[in-house]
Scaffold this motif. Structure first.
Motif, PDB file in Angstrom:
ATOM      1  N   THR A  95     -13.845  15.279   5.434  1.00  0.00           N
ATOM      2  CA  THR A  95     -12.807  15.671   6.395  1.00  0.00           C
ATOM      3  C   THR A  95     -12.167  17.013   6.073  1.00  0.00           C
ATOM      4  OG1 THR A  95     -11.098  14.450   5.176  1.00  0.00           O
ATOM      5  CG2 THR A  95     -12.264  13.263   6.920  1.00  0.00           C
ATOM      6  N   GLU A  96     -12.585  17.632   4.977  1.00  0.00           N
ATOM      7  CA  GLU A  96     -12.001  18.894   4.530  1.00  0.00           C
ATOM      8  C   GLU A  96     -12.004  19.990   5.593  1.00  0.00           C
ATOM      9  OE1 GLU A  96     -13.861  20.345   0.975  1.00  0.00           O
ATOM     10  OE2 GLU A  96     -12.196  19.632  -0.217  1.00  0.00           O
ATOM     11  N   GLU A  97     -13.134  20.206   6.220  1.00  0.00           N
ATOM     12  CA  GLU A  97     -13.263  21.314   7.153  1.00  0.00           C
ATOM     13  C   GLU A  97     -13.154  20.872   8.617  1.00  0.00           C
ATOM     14  OE1 GLU A  97     -16.811  23.433   6.182  1.00  0.00           O
ATOM     15  OE2 GLU A  97     -16.310  23.491   4.055  1.00  0.00           O
ATOM     16  N   SER A  98     -12.719  19.649   8.847  1.00  0.00           N
ATOM     17  CA  SER A  98     -12.605  19.123  10.199  1.00  0.00           C
ATOM     18  C   SER A  98     -11.246  19.453  10.796  1.00  0.00           C
ATOM     19  CB  SER A  98     -12.800  17.608  10.191  1.00  0.00           C
ATOM     20  OG  SER A  98     -14.024  17.284   9.591  1.00  0.00           O
TER      21      SER A  98
ATOM     22  N   SER B  23       0.809  -1.223   0.000  1.00  0.00           N
ATOM     23  CA  SER B  23       0.000   0.000   0.000  1.00  0.00           C
ATOM     24  C   SER B  23       0.842   1.272   0.000  1.00  0.00           C
ATOM     25  CB  SER B  23      -0.939   0.007   1.207  1.00  0.00           C
ATOM     26  OG  SER B  23      -0.192  -0.027   2.408  1.00  0.00           O
ATOM     27  N   LYS B  24       2.141   1.146   0.182  1.00  0.00           N
ATOM     28  CA  LYS B  24       3.029   2.317   0.251  1.00  0.00           C
ATOM     29  C   LYS B  24       2.935   3.175  -1.013  1.00  0.00           C
ATOM     30  CE  LYS B  24       6.610   3.508   3.005  1.00  0.00           C
ATOM     31  NZ  LYS B  24       6.383   3.922   4.359  1.00  0.00           N
ATOM     32  N   THR B  25       2.688   2.557  -2.159  1.00  0.00           N
ATOM     33  CA  THR B  25       2.641   3.292  -3.426  1.00  0.00           C
ATOM     34  C   THR B  25       1.265   3.892  -3.724  1.00  0.00           C
ATOM     35  OG1 THR B  25       2.143   1.270  -4.642  1.00  0.00           O
ATOM     36  CG2 THR B  25       4.474   1.879  -4.432  1.00  0.00           C
ATOM     37  N   VAL B  26       0.254   3.538  -2.923  1.00  0.00           N
ATOM     38  CA  VAL B  26      -1.102   4.037  -3.150  1.00  0.00           C
ATOM     39  C   VAL B  26      -1.239   5.434  -2.543  1.00  0.00           C
ATOM     40  CG1 VAL B  26      -3.562   3.646  -2.745  1.00  0.00           C
ATOM     41  CG2 VAL B  26      -2.038   1.698  -3.113  1.00  0.00           C
ATOM     42  N   THR B  27      -1.467   6.412  -3.410  1.00  0.00           N
ATOM     43  CA  THR B  27      -1.598   7.795  -2.938  1.00  0.00           C
ATOM     44  C   THR B  27      -2.989   8.367  -3.158  1.00  0.00           C
ATOM     45  OG1 THR B  27      -0.769   8.619  -5.059  1.00  0.00           O
ATOM     46  CG2 THR B  27       0.852   8.310  -3.290  1.00  0.00           C
ATOM     47  N   GLU B  28      -3.769   7.722  -4.019  1.00  0.00           N
ATOM     48  CA  GLU B  28      -5.120   8.210  -4.303  1.00  0.00           C
ATOM     49  C   GLU B  28      -6.015   8.023  -3.087  1.00  0.00           C
ATOM     50  OE1 GLU B  28      -8.757   7.619  -7.491  1.00  0.00           O
ATOM     51  OE2 GLU B  28      -6.874   6.561  -7.808  1.00  0.00           O
ATOM     52  N   LYS B  29      -6.780   9.074  -2.761  1.00  0.00           N
ATOM     53  CA  LYS B  29      -7.669   9.040  -1.601  1.00  0.00           C
ATOM     54  C   LYS B  29      -9.127   9.078  -2.050  1.00  0.00           C
ATOM     55  CE  LYS B  29      -4.408  11.228   1.507  1.00  0.00           C
ATOM     56  NZ  LYS B  29      -4.089  12.408   2.298  1.00  0.00           N
ATOM     57  N   CYS B  30      -9.971   8.455  -1.272  1.00  0.00           N
ATOM     58  CA  CYS B  30     -11.411   8.425  -1.528  1.00  0.00           C
ATOM     59  C   CYS B  30     -11.960   9.858  -1.552  1.00  0.00           C
ATOM     60  CB  CYS B  30     -12.080   7.603  -0.434  1.00  0.00           C
ATOM     61  SG  CYS B  30     -13.873   7.738  -0.378  1.00  0.00           S
ATOM     62  N   ASP B  31     -12.670  10.204  -2.606  1.00  0.00           N
ATOM     63  CA  ASP B  31     -13.221  11.556  -2.750  1.00  0.00           C
ATOM     64  C   ASP B  31     -14.203  11.906  -1.635  1.00  0.00           C
ATOM     65  OD1 ASP B  31     -11.753  12.013  -5.069  1.00  0.00           O
ATOM     66  OD2 ASP B  31     -13.361  11.281  -6.371  1.00  0.00           O
ATOM     67  N   GLU B  32     -15.050  10.950  -1.259  1.00  0.00           N
ATOM     68  CA  GLU B  32     -16.056  11.202  -0.220  1.00  0.00           C
ATOM     69  C   GLU B  32     -15.390  11.392   1.146  1.00  0.00           C
ATOM     70  OE1 GLU B  32     -19.839  11.924   1.346  1.00  0.00           O
ATOM     71  OE2 GLU B  32     -19.044  11.999  -0.683  1.00  0.00           O
ATOM     72  N   CYS B  33     -14.372  10.597   1.458  1.00  0.00           N
ATOM     73  CA  CYS B  33     -13.636  10.778   2.720  1.00  0.00           C
ATOM     74  C   CYS B  33     -12.970  12.152   2.748  1.00  0.00           C
ATOM     75  CB  CYS B  33     -12.580   9.689   2.896  1.00  0.00           C
ATOM     76  SG  CYS B  33     -13.217   8.055   3.322  1.00  0.00           S
ATOM     77  N   LEU B  34     -12.373  12.545   1.640  1.00  0.00           N
ATOM     78  CA  LEU B  34     -11.742  13.870   1.560  1.00  0.00           C
ATOM     79  C   LEU B  34     -12.764  14.975   1.788  1.00  0.00           C
ATOM     80  CD1 LEU B  34      -9.253  13.601  -1.435  1.00  0.00           C
ATOM     81  CD2 LEU B  34      -8.698  14.249   0.907  1.00  0.00           C
ATOM     82  N   ARG B  35     -13.910  14.853   1.143  1.00  0.00           N
ATOM     83  CA  ARG B  35     -14.941  15.880   1.270  1.00  0.00           C
ATOM     84  C   ARG B  35     -15.415  16.007   2.716  1.00  0.00           C
ATOM     85  NH1 ARG B  35     -20.017  16.543   1.769  1.00  0.00           N
ATOM     86  NH2 ARG B  35     -20.666  14.380   1.689  1.00  0.00           N
TER      87      ARG B  35
END
Length: 88
Positions: free
Chosen positions: A76-79, A62-74
């Motif tokens: 946690t954006e303002e948290s 998993s070390k090479t995986v950098t893409e993040k879930c769009d919904e998780c990002l959304r």
């Protein structure tokens, strides 16, 4: 003047790649505190299966995986989270 000593305190948010997934999801459950195979909730309301630890001396897949879930990002954006990338 009164200083609030807890003002800068943040909850940890862990970005992990669940077993069989191709991107990172965010969870507030500390991955090292649960056993491999256990399901933990993510910020996008999906469930992540905790993978087994990588043997000492090897790099986690998993070390090479950098893409993040769009919904998780959304969500946690303002948290006020302290973001941690966690690999097994």
């Amino acid at each position: 003047m009164v200083t609030d000593v807890f003002d800068d305190e943040r909850q940890d948010l862990f970005w992990i790649v669940g077993l069989g997934l191709d991107r990172r999801h965010a969870t507030t459950v500390r991955p090292g505190a649960v056993y491999s195979g256990q399901l933990v909730p993510s910020m996008c309301d999906s469930w992540l299966k905790i993978p087994q630890s990588t043997p000492i001396g090897r790099e986690p897949n998993s070390k090479t995986v950098t893409e993040k879930c769009d919904e998780c990002l959304r969500r946690t954006e303002e948290s006020h989270f302290s973001h941690v990338v966690w690999d097994f």
